[in-house]
Scaffold this motif. Structure first.
Motif, short mmCIF file in Angstrom:
data_model
loop_
_atom_site.label_atom_id
_atom_site.label_comp_id
_atom_site.label_asym_id
_atom_site.label_seq_id
_atom_site.Cartn_x
_atom_site.Cartn_y
_atom_site.Cartn_z
N PRO A 32 -8.46 4.26 -4.57
CA PRO A 32 -8.75 2.88 -4.97
C PRO A 32 -7.74 1.89 -4.39
O PRO A 32 -8.10 0.75 -4.06
CB PRO A 32 -8.70 2.93 -6.50
CG PRO A 32 -7.95 4.19 -6.84
CD PRO A 32 -8.24 5.15 -5.74
N GLU A 33 -6.50 2.31 -4.26
CA GLU A 33 -5.49 1.41 -3.69
C GLU A 33 -5.80 1.10 -2.23
O GLU A 33 -5.60 -0.03 -1.77
CB GLU A 33 -4.10 2.05 -3.79
CG GLU A 33 -3.60 2.27 -5.20
CD GLU A 33 -4.05 3.60 -5.78
OE1 GLU A 33 -3.60 3.93 -6.90
OE2 GLU A 33 -4.85 4.31 -5.13
N THR A 34 -6.28 2.10 -1.48
CA THR A 34 -6.62 1.89 -0.08
C THR A 34 -7.77 0.89 0.04
O THR A 34 -7.73 -0.03 0.87
CB THR A 34 -7.02 3.23 0.59
OG1 THR A 34 -5.91 4.12 0.53
CG2 THR A 34 -7.41 3.00 2.04
N ASP A 35 -8.81 1.04 -0.77
CA ASP A 35 -9.96 0.13 -0.72
C ASP A 35 -9.54 -1.29 -1.07
O ASP A 35 -9.94 -2.26 -0.40
CB ASP A 35 -11.04 0.62 -1.67
CG ASP A 35 -12.29 -0.25 -1.61
OD1 ASP A 35 -12.91 -0.30 -0.54
OD2 ASP A 35 -12.60 -0.89 -2.63
N ARG A 36 -8.72 -1.44 -2.10
CA ARG A 36 -8.30 -2.78 -2.52
C ARG A 36 -7.45 -3.46 -1.45
O ARG A 36 -7.68 -4.64 -1.12
CB ARG A 36 -7.51 -2.68 -3.84
CG ARG A 36 -7.12 -4.03 -4.41
CD ARG A 36 -6.51 -3.90 -5.79
NE ARG A 36 -5.31 -3.08 -5.80
CZ ARG A 36 -5.26 -1.86 -6.30
NH1 ARG A 36 -6.34 -1.30 -6.81
NH2 ARG A 36 -4.13 -1.17 -6.30
N ILE A 37 -6.50 -2.72 -0.89
CA ILE A 37 -5.64 -3.29 0.15
C ILE A 37 -6.45 -3.63 1.40
O ILE A 37 -6.21 -4.66 2.06
CB ILE A 37 -4.50 -2.32 0.50
CG1 ILE A 37 -3.55 -2.15 -0.69
CG2 ILE A 37 -3.73 -2.80 1.73
CD1 ILE A 37 -2.80 -3.39 -1.11
N GLN A 48 -9.58 -4.59 1.58
CA GLN A 48 -10.31 -5.84 1.37
C GLN A 48 -9.40 -7.05 1.53
O GLN A 48 -9.81 -8.08 2.09
CB GLN A 48 -10.96 -5.84 -0.03
CG GLN A 48 -12.00 -4.75 -0.25
CD GLN A 48 -13.13 -4.80 0.75
OE1 GLN A 48 -13.54 -5.88 1.18
NE2 GLN A 48 -13.66 -3.64 1.14
N GLU A 49 -8.19 -6.95 1.04
CA GLU A 49 -7.23 -8.05 1.19
C GLU A 49 -6.84 -8.21 2.65
O GLU A 49 -6.65 -9.34 3.13
CB GLU A 49 -5.99 -7.78 0.33
CG GLU A 49 -6.26 -7.79 -1.17
CD GLU A 49 -5.00 -7.58 -1.98
OE1 GLU A 49 -3.94 -8.13 -1.59
OE2 GLU A 49 -5.06 -6.84 -2.98
N TRP A 88 0.83 -1.21 0.00
CA TRP A 88 0.00 0.00 0.00
C TRP A 88 0.87 1.26 0.00
O TRP A 88 0.59 2.21 -0.74
CB TRP A 88 -0.91 0.00 1.23
CG TRP A 88 -1.74 1.24 1.34
CD1 TRP A 88 -2.88 1.53 0.67
CD2 TRP A 88 -1.46 2.37 2.17
NE1 TRP A 88 -3.34 2.79 1.02
CE2 TRP A 88 -2.49 3.32 1.95
CE3 TRP A 88 -0.46 2.67 3.09
CZ2 TRP A 88 -2.53 4.54 2.60
CZ3 TRP A 88 -0.49 3.89 3.74
CH2 TRP A 88 -1.52 4.82 3.51
N GLN A 95 2.21 1.70 -3.51
CA GLN A 95 1.21 2.02 -4.53
C GLN A 95 0.57 3.40 -4.35
O GLN A 95 0.05 3.97 -5.30
CB GLN A 95 0.13 0.94 -4.56
CG GLN A 95 0.63 -0.41 -5.05
CD GLN A 95 -0.47 -1.46 -5.11
OE1 GLN A 95 -1.61 -1.22 -4.71
NE2 GLN A 95 -0.12 -2.63 -5.62
N THR A 96 0.57 3.91 -3.12
CA THR A 96 -0.07 5.21 -2.86
C THR A 96 0.94 6.35 -2.79
O THR A 96 0.59 7.46 -2.39
CB THR A 96 -0.86 5.16 -1.54
OG1 THR A 96 0.02 4.84 -0.46
CG2 THR A 96 -1.98 4.14 -1.61
#
Length: 235
Positions: A68-73, A75-76, A24, A27-28
């Motif tokens: 979007p990177e925060t939301d994806r990470i 969920q994982e 994260w 990517q951010t």
């Protein structure tokens, strides 16, 4: 107003979550608004973790959550937790960096008019000072008081604190020193001149928060030039 989010989770896969957080961060880069993050493990429960994330404001925290990177990470991360993480949102109403407070008090105290107050509550008895303008380091409270006395005997002065950064047991302060040459200093009789000098000091604080060691960098050559001590050399 500074905003803090506390994330409380239980997991038996912390190493995987830790790697996920590294992803994260990568990517951010250039987009995230979080300024500081601390992760702690419960001393009595190895599966219990708390993350504390700091933001400049609530609005910046929400902007960070919207990436979007925060939301994806996230969920994982949830998939790696034993149960759903909980969130606590806090508006910071008091933030005391106690070591930095003591350093600021030190600069204010040594610039006070009149007799130099006791420094026992601010400086450790075995204080160690590193000053590039001196051939030997200053060791101990008494020696430090003598050094301070030399400056106070030569000038009426005050410090303006420009920047201060605290990390671990170190506090770095960038300051501007303004004085009037009112007494003998390094063999120079009082000139009455107003002088200005900039510098940076890094202090190491002990477990009690007292100043235990200091490293100074300042423009002594510029100060001596303002006092006229270099005039003869320039002729």
């Amino acid at each position: 107003m500074t905003f803090v989010q506390i994330i409380d989770c239980r997991t038996s896969h912390f190493d995987d979550i830790d790697r996920l957080m590294d992803t994260w961060v990568e990517q951010t880069k250039g987009k995230r608004t979080a300024t500081h993050a601390v992760v702690g493990k419960d001393h009595s429960d190895a599966s219990h973790f708390i993350e504390i994330v700091e933001f400049p404001s609530y609005e910046e925290a929400m902007r960070n959550s919207g990436l979007p990177e925060t939301d994806r990470i996230f969920q994982e991360m949830v998939a790696l937790c034993d149960e759903m993480p909980t969130f606590t949102d806090l508006d910071v109403v008091r933030d005391d960096q106690l070591q930095a407070v003591n350093v600021r008090r030190f600069f204010e105290t040594i610039a006070q008019k009149g007799e130099l107050p006791p420094l026992d509550d601010l400086v450790a008895e075995n204080y160690h000072d590193h000053d590039p303008g001196k051939e030997q380091d200053t060791l101990g409270m008494d020696a430090m008081r003598r050094d301070i006395g030399m400056w106070r005997g030569g000038f009426d002065f005050a410090f303006d604190i420009e920047d201060q950064i605290a990390q671990g047991d170190r506090v770095c302060t960038r300051w501007t020193w303004r004085g009037t040459h009112s007494g003998e200093f390094m063999g120079l009789p009082a000139t009455g001149r107003s002088v200005v000098m900039t510098g940076t000091t890094v202090f190491r604080c002990d477990e009690d928060g007292k100043l235990a060691e200091g490293w100074w960098q300042y423009d002594r050559l510029g100060l001596m030039a303002q006092l006229g001590a270099l005039d003869a050399l320039e002729q």
